[in-house]
Write a protein that holds these residues in place. Structure first.
Motif, PDB file in Angstrom:
ATOM      1  N   ALA A 285     -37.397 -26.579  -7.340  1.00 29.82           N
ATOM      2  CA  ALA A 285     -37.537 -25.225  -7.865  1.00 29.82           C
ATOM      3  C   ALA A 285     -37.846 -24.238  -6.736  1.00 29.82           C
ATOM      4  CB  ALA A 285     -38.642 -25.187  -8.913  1.00 29.82           C
ATOM      5  N   GLU A 286     -38.653 -24.651  -5.779  1.00 27.71           N
ATOM      6  CA  GLU A 286     -38.978 -23.791  -4.643  1.00 27.71           C
ATOM      7  C   GLU A 286     -37.702 -23.429  -3.865  1.00 27.71           C
ATOM      8  OE1 GLU A 286     -42.105 -23.729  -0.834  1.00 27.71           O
ATOM      9  OE2 GLU A 286     -41.755 -25.566  -2.005  1.00 27.71           O
ATOM     10  N   GLY A 287     -36.820 -24.427  -3.662  1.00 29.43           N
ATOM     11  CA  GLY A 287     -35.548 -24.161  -2.972  1.00 29.43           C
ATOM     12  C   GLY A 287     -34.652 -23.258  -3.784  1.00 29.43           C
ATOM     13  N   LEU A 288     -34.647 -23.418  -5.133  1.00 35.65           N
ATOM     14  CA  LEU A 288     -33.793 -22.570  -5.975  1.00 35.65           C
ATOM     15  C   LEU A 288     -34.229 -21.111  -5.923  1.00 35.65           C
ATOM     16  CD1 LEU A 288     -33.311 -24.877  -9.093  1.00 35.65           C
ATOM     17  CD2 LEU A 288     -31.621 -24.313  -7.346  1.00 35.65           C
ATOM     18  N   PHE A 289     -35.559 -20.862  -5.864  1.00 33.51           N
ATOM     19  CA  PHE A 289     -36.032 -19.483  -5.729  1.00 33.51           C
ATOM     20  C   PHE A 289     -35.522 -18.835  -4.441  1.00 33.51           C
ATOM     21  CE2 PHE A 289     -39.332 -20.411  -9.014  1.00 33.51           C
ATOM     22  CZ  PHE A 289     -39.173 -19.270  -9.765  1.00 33.51           C
ATOM     23  N   LYS A 290     -35.487 -19.623  -3.339  1.00 31.80           N
ATOM     24  CA  LYS A 290     -34.976 -19.088  -2.068  1.00 31.80           C
ATOM     25  C   LYS A 290     -33.468 -18.848  -2.147  1.00 31.80           C
ATOM     26  CE  LYS A 290     -38.558 -21.312   0.707  1.00 31.80           C
ATOM     27  NZ  LYS A 290     -38.847 -22.292   1.782  1.00 31.80           N
ATOM     28  N   GLN A 291     -32.745 -19.746  -2.796  1.00 36.09           N
ATOM     29  CA  GLN A 291     -31.296 -19.554  -2.971  1.00 36.09           C
ATOM     30  C   GLN A 291     -31.001 -18.305  -3.806  1.00 36.09           C
ATOM     31  OE1 GLN A 291     -29.415 -23.100  -4.483  1.00 36.09           O
ATOM     32  NE2 GLN A 291     -30.369 -24.416  -2.911  1.00 36.09           N
ATOM     33  N   LYS A 292     -31.880 -18.028  -4.796  1.00 34.27           N
ATOM     34  CA  LYS A 292     -31.689 -16.849  -5.641  1.00 34.27           C
ATOM     35  C   LYS A 292     -31.784 -15.569  -4.801  1.00 34.27           C
ATOM     36  CE  LYS A 292     -33.662 -14.449  -9.665  1.00 34.27           C
ATOM     37  NZ  LYS A 292     -34.754 -14.479 -10.688  1.00 34.27           N
ATOM     38  N   GLU A 293     -32.766 -15.518  -3.879  1.00 34.17           N
ATOM     39  CA  GLU A 293     -32.891 -14.342  -3.002  1.00 34.17           C
ATOM     40  C   GLU A 293     -31.642 -14.177  -2.136  1.00 34.17           C
ATOM     41  OE1 GLU A 293     -36.408 -14.864  -0.767  1.00 34.17           O
ATOM     42  OE2 GLU A 293     -37.784 -14.625  -2.467  1.00 34.17           O
ATOM     43  N   GLN A 294     -31.125 -15.297  -1.586  1.00 37.56           N
ATOM     44  CA  GLN A 294     -29.922 -15.216  -0.750  1.00 37.56           C
ATOM     45  C   GLN A 294     -28.716 -14.770  -1.566  1.00 37.56           C
ATOM     46  OE1 GLN A 294     -29.581 -19.125   0.931  1.00 37.56           O
ATOM     47  NE2 GLN A 294     -31.407 -18.889   2.255  1.00 37.56           N
ATOM     48  N   ALA A 295     -28.584 -15.262  -2.787  1.00 37.37           N
ATOM     49  CA  ALA A 295     -27.460 -14.872  -3.644  1.00 37.37           C
ATOM     50  C   ALA A 295     -27.511 -13.377  -3.961  1.00 37.37           C
ATOM     51  CB  ALA A 295     -27.467 -15.692  -4.940  1.00 37.37           C
ATOM     52  N   GLN A 296     -28.729 -12.839  -4.189  1.00 35.16           N
ATOM     53  CA  GLN A 296     -28.861 -11.399  -4.439  1.00 35.16           C
ATOM     54  C   GLN A 296     -28.398 -10.586  -3.216  1.00 35.16           C
ATOM     55  OE1 GLN A 296     -32.995 -11.242  -5.496  1.00 35.16           O
ATOM     56  NE2 GLN A 296     -32.646 -11.615  -7.687  1.00 35.16           N
ATOM     57  N   ASP A 297     -28.737 -11.076  -1.994  1.00 34.04           N
ATOM     58  CA  ASP A 297     -28.293 -10.388  -0.771  1.00 34.04           C
ATOM     59  C   ASP A 297     -26.769 -10.433  -0.656  1.00 34.04           C
ATOM     60  OD1 ASP A 297     -30.913  -9.903  -0.184  1.00 34.04           O
ATOM     61  OD2 ASP A 297     -31.116 -11.614   1.180  1.00 34.04           O
ATOM     62  N   ARG A 298     -26.143 -11.578  -0.934  1.00 31.47           N
ATOM     63  CA  ARG A 298     -24.684 -11.690  -0.830  1.00 31.47           C
ATOM     64  C   ARG A 298     -23.988 -10.772  -1.845  1.00 31.47           C
ATOM     65  NH1 ARG A 298     -25.958 -17.179   0.170  1.00 31.47           N
ATOM     66  NH2 ARG A 298     -25.695 -17.751  -2.019  1.00 31.47           N
ATOM     67  N   LEU A 299     -24.576 -10.637  -3.053  1.00 31.37           N
ATOM     68  CA  LEU A 299     -23.974  -9.766  -4.056  1.00 31.37           C
ATOM     69  C   LEU A 299     -23.997  -8.314  -3.574  1.00 31.37           C
ATOM     70  CD1 LEU A 299     -22.791  -9.277  -6.843  1.00 31.37           C
ATOM     71  CD2 LEU A 299     -25.136  -9.220  -7.775  1.00 31.37           C
ATOM     72  N   ALA A 300     -25.097  -7.901  -2.972  1.00 31.38           N
ATOM     73  CA  ALA A 300     -25.181  -6.524  -2.469  1.00 31.38           C
ATOM     74  C   ALA A 300     -24.157  -6.282  -1.359  1.00 31.38           C
ATOM     75  CB  ALA A 300     -26.603  -6.256  -1.948  1.00 31.38           C
ATOM     76  N   GLN A 301     -23.973  -7.283  -0.440  1.00 27.96           N
ATOM     77  CA  GLN A 301     -22.983  -7.135   0.630  1.00 27.96           C
ATOM     78  C   GLN A 301     -21.569  -7.073   0.064  1.00 27.96           C
ATOM     79  OE1 GLN A 301     -23.597 -10.387   3.305  1.00 27.96           O
ATOM     80  NE2 GLN A 301     -25.621  -9.683   3.983  1.00 27.96           N
ATOM     81  N   ALA A 302     -21.265  -7.897  -0.946  1.00 25.85           N
ATOM     82  CA  ALA A 302     -19.926  -7.892  -1.556  1.00 25.85           C
ATOM     83  C   ALA A 302     -19.631  -6.540  -2.201  1.00 25.85           C
ATOM     84  CB  ALA A 302     -19.820  -9.018  -2.585  1.00 25.85           C
ATOM     85  N   GLU A 303     -20.605  -5.936  -2.853  1.00 25.32           N
ATOM     86  CA  GLU A 303     -20.382  -4.623  -3.480  1.00 25.32           C
ATOM     87  C   GLU A 303     -20.124  -3.557  -2.421  1.00 25.32           C
ATOM     88  OE1 GLU A 303     -23.856  -4.115  -5.834  1.00 25.32           O
ATOM     89  OE2 GLU A 303     -23.060  -5.241  -7.569  1.00 25.32           O
ATOM     90  N   ARG A 304     -20.827  -3.630  -1.251  1.00 25.92           N
ATOM     91  CA  ARG A 304     -20.584  -2.654  -0.186  1.00 25.92           C
ATOM     92  C   ARG A 304     -19.177  -2.823   0.388  1.00 25.92           C
ATOM     93  NH1 ARG A 304     -26.017  -4.009   1.019  1.00 25.92           N
ATOM     94  NH2 ARG A 304     -25.343  -5.469   2.636  1.00 25.92           N
ATOM     95  N   ARG A 305     -18.735  -4.093   0.602  1.00 24.28           N
ATOM     96  CA  ARG A 305     -17.384  -4.317   1.131  1.00 24.28           C
ATOM     97  C   ARG A 305     -16.320  -3.844   0.135  1.00 24.28           C
ATOM     98  NH1 ARG A 305     -19.583  -9.280   2.958  1.00 24.28           N
ATOM     99  NH2 ARG A 305     -18.664 -10.369   1.158  1.00 24.28           N
ATOM    100  N   LEU A 306     -16.551  -4.050  -1.162  1.00 27.67           N
ATOM    101  CA  LEU A 306     -15.596  -3.619  -2.179  1.00 27.67           C
ATOM    102  C   LEU A 306     -15.438  -2.101  -2.155  1.00 27.67           C
ATOM    103  CD1 LEU A 306     -13.779  -4.215  -4.599  1.00 27.67           C
ATOM    104  CD2 LEU A 306     -15.825  -4.191  -6.062  1.00 27.67           C
TER     105      LEU A 306
END
Length: 815
Positions: A285-306
């Motif tokens: 669960a601790e690792g999943l919380f960290k993956q969630k933060e990284q996924a949120q960052d990738r989503l923000a970058q994808a929206e900027r590139r779009l």
């Protein structure tokens, strides 16, 4: 042109595909292959296929001397001068060779057959003398060989008698050696028994020493075993084994504590029971919380590139629409400017013609020939009025410059539009990729939130981990008394190892004690047995020595011989016996053979050798004389043969010299070049007349009269010089001569012809006439290319390959 580097490439069509010929890699090999394919080199190609601008108009109107120079260059007759030079060199070589032959004939002198016959008779007599001397030499060699054989037999008889005397002197020594060898053989037979006795004595001594050593080791081992039994404790050993069995469980718990990040001194006011599965779940669960933060960052970058991809695509589409509108506007403006330029050029050309005619108006007289066309003037035309020629020229130039600027701007914008249209698909692809990246990031984030359902936060997960690890740390502290399981295990293992070592040492000592006791009993029995065997062997050896005549073992050693020495002495004795047998066998027959014969002396042999040497010397002298006469005969034959050949060569050289002298005279007087030029020019005019007749609908024919070209007008039956022809008529005559020369030079090997004439200098009427001529040109199946800058002439051609210049370079395309 490939890239920025000039390349030459030859391709051939194979099975519907163009393939590069290997000759393209080397320029010289490519040139040679092109000459084989075309049947002509570069110079001949440019003369026959590419008709240069203005050359044939000069050829038509020039003087006889100028036409002669042009024909010499086109037909490659410059080589006739080189030919004359080579003919002179060849004639000079023939004269020099003829003079050398005459000198050689003078040196050979008079050679006759009678001298040859006399020399052959002398050679026949010399050959007979050679055969006689060879026969006498053979007889002398046989006599010498017989004397030498008899001499060798008497020498052999003396050697055999001396060998017999030496053998008799050595005979007593050989008899003594025979008796020594007999004793040595007996000693070799008895020595194994003596050596066996000595071995038994040695073994008996070793057995006694080994028995004493075993008894000493047995006493020492009994004392050491007593000390080990006092130190060894079996009960303590079993207790240690039980304690070590529980160490593995403690190590597993300690490893779990370390694996989840805990410490042995960790404490918590509200500890929870340790659960391995729960701890694994909390770590994931601790690792999943960290993956969630990284996924949120990738989503923000994808929206900027779009968003960026959308902006770039919209800007490119707007630029394309603007360029398309500008290009269409430039195209309309260019068409308008071209029409205005063409009209201005037509007005300018008409004004030039009008101004040109105005200059000849004062020279026109009714009833007299026109100085331009030669026709009779019936009545005077009205006098042309002056015009504004300079203003029209400035207007044409201005329109031409503006048209060139519009064309350059049009080509530039077309290039920008092409680049933009090539970039639009890539921008659309980038937009689609950005949309896919954003969708992937949203899916990943929703998956992670679903897996973390029921967990409050990352801090709550980390707090529960600390509670459960504190409970496990307290349990380990109680079991190990604050020490590490590894240290406790090491102390217990060290004590266990010491007691286990003592146990092994006791068991080994007991086993070794039993072994030594058995060894001591065996050694005692061997000593008793060997003592009895030793006494028996001593009695047997003494009896054998006495029977063989040896007083003691020392006497046996004195008679002993090594194997090599024994064999060598036996061979020496056998060699002495064989020597006596060989001497007696060879001496008796030789004495019987030489009985009653006198020995051969050295003087007899030398006398026969001298006789043989004299005969051989006489033979060599006869052969030397014979060789000299044979060489003289061969030289006489060669000289006679060479004299006959030289006379024949001289007759042939006389004929060749006369022929080359005549050819050199013709070339020096230019008779041969004049003949070739006259023949070429008549054939050229005959074919050109046929062509101009076809081009003019049977109106004109060409003739060559007194070195000048004349044109016959069949409509008026008037003959006049070609320089009186108008612009269109002059072009027709020049083109007929050019086509005639091209056909003659190419000889039908290449189905193409290129005209590079100055059409831009013709007036409108002449240009119209030239265009009509080119349209009715009898090509006879050949490709005819017209190189021109006149747009109106190019538009009347069936196919056009345009070449345009731009700042980026030239571009060729089919219109």
């Amino acid at each position: 042109m490939v890239g920025r580097e000039n390349q030459h490439r030859l391709e051939r069509l194979e099975n519907g595909q163009w393939k590069t010929d290997p000759a393209s890699e080397r320029v010289r090999e490519l040139d040679e292959k092109l000459v084989r394919i075309l049947g002509m080199d570069y110079e001949a190609f440019t003369r026959a296929i590419l008709l240069p601008q203005g050359q044939f108009d000069l050829f038509l109107r020039g003087s006889d001397k100028e036409r002669r120079a042009t024909l010499v260059a086109l037909y490659g007759l410059e080589s006739l001068g080189e030919m004359a030079k080579r003919v002179a060199e060849r004639l000079k070589a023939l004269v020099e060779k003829k003079a050398a032959l005459e000198g050689e004939l003078k040196a050979l002198g008079e050679v006759c057959e009678e001298e040859l016959e006399r020399l052959e008779e002398v050679l026949a007599q010399l050959r007979k003398d050679e055969v006689r001397l060879q026969e006498e030499i053979q007889r002398a060699k046989k006599d010498l060989e017989a004397l030498r054989g008899l001499e060798k037999k008497f020498e052999e008889l003396g050697r055999l008698r001396r060998r017999k005397e030496s053998w008799e002197r050595a005979q007593p020594e050989m008899e003594t050696l025979s008796r020594q060898l007999e004793q040595a053989k007996k000693a070799r037979a008895l020595r194994p028994y003596v050596e066996g006795l000595q071995a038994l004595e040695s073994d008996f001594s070793e057995a006694q020493a080994q028995l004493q050593q075993t008894q000493n080791r047995l006493g020492s081992l009994e004392r050491r075993l007593a000390e080990l039994r006092r130190e060894y404790q079996p009960e303590r050993l079993e207790a240690l084994k039980g304690q070590l069995a529980g160490i593995e469980a403690l190590r597993l718990k300690e490893d779990a504590l370390k694996r989840y990040g805990g410490r042995l001194d960790l404490r918590h006011p509200a500890p929870l029971p340790f659960d391995e599965d729960r701890m694994q779940f909390l770590r994931e669960a601790e690792g999943l919380f960290k993956q969630k933060e990284q996924a949120q960052d990738r989503l923000a970058q994808a929206e900027r590139r779009l968003e960026q991809a959308r902006r770039e695509l919209e800007e490119a589409q707007k630029k394309r629409e603007a360029l398309q509108k500008e290009i269409e506007t430039l195209k309309q403006q260019g068409q308008e400017k071209r029409e205005a330029h063409q009209k201005a050029e037509a007005w300018l050309e008409a004004e030039r013609v009008r101004q040109g005619l105005a200059q000849y108006h004062p020279h026109l007289r009714p009833g007299e020939p026109c100085p331009l066309c030669g026709q009779t003037v019936d009545r005077l035309p009205p006098r042309p009025e002056g015009g504004e020629l300079e203003r029209l020229e400035r207007e044409v130039k201005s329109l031409k410059d503006e048209l060139d600027r519009l064309r350059e701007r049009y080509a530039t914008q077309r290039g920008h539009l092409k680049g933009l249209e090539e970039a639009l698909p890539n921008l659309q692809k980038q937009l689609e990729e950005a949309q896919g990246s954003r969708a992937s990031a949203e899916d990943e984030l929703r998956s992670l939130e679903a897996r973390l359902w029921g967990l409050a936060s990352l801090e709550a997960v980390q707090e529960e981990q600390q509670q459960r690890l504190a409970s496990l740390a307290e349990e380990l502290h109680r079991a190990t008394q604050g020490k590490k399981a590894e240290d406790l295990e090491r102390r217990l293992k060290d004590e266990l190892k010491h007691l286990s070592t003592l146990e092994k040492q006791v068991m080994q000592a007991e086993e070794e004690l039993r072994h030594l006791q058995n060894e001591e009993r065996g050694a005692s029995a061997r000593v008793e047995t060997q003592a009895k065997q030793l006494e028996q062997q001593r009695a047997v050896v003494q009896a054998l020595l006495e029977a063989a005549g040896f007083e003691s073992p020392a006497a046996l050693e004195q008679a002993w011989m090594e194997e090599e020495e024994l064999v060598a002495q036996e061979r020496r004795l056998e060699a002495h016996r064989q020597e006596g047998l060989e001497v007696s066998t060879r001496l008796r027959p030789l004495e019987e053979e030489l009985a009653g014969q006198s020995p051969v002396t050295l003087e007899q042999v030398r006398a026969q050798e001298q006789k043989l040497q004299g005969l051989e010397m006489a033979l060599r002298e006869a052969q030397r004389t014979l060789g000299a006469k044979e060489a003289q005969l061969e030289d006489l034959r060669e000289r006679l043969k060479r004299r006959q050949e030289a006379l024949k060569e001289k007759a042939e050289l006389d004929q060749k010299t006369d022929l080359w002298e005549k050819l050199a005279k013709d070339l020096r007087a230019d008779r041969f070049p004049d003949y070739l030029l006259e023949r070429y020019q008549r054939g050229l005019v005959r074919r050109a007349s046929e062509l101009i007749q076809a081009l003019s609908q049977n109106r004109y024919t060409l003739e060559l009269a007194r070195g000048e070209y004349q044109v016959l007008d069949r409509w008026t039956e008037a003959q006049r010089p070609v320089r009186t022809l108008s612009g269109g008529e002059s072009f027709m005559a020049s083109l007929s001569l050019a086509l005639s020369l091209s056909e003659h030079l190419s000889q039908g090997r290449i189905g193409a012809l290129f005209l590079d004439e100055g059409f831009g200098t013709l007036d409108a009427e002449s240009l119209e006439q030239v265009a009509g001529i080119l349209e009715t040109l009898p090509t006879q199946g050949r490709l005819v290319g017209i190189v021109t800058h006149v747009e109106t002439l190019a538009e009347r051609l069936p196919a056009r390959l345009r070449v345009e210049k731009s700042p980026k370079g030239s571009r060729a395309y089919w219109d």
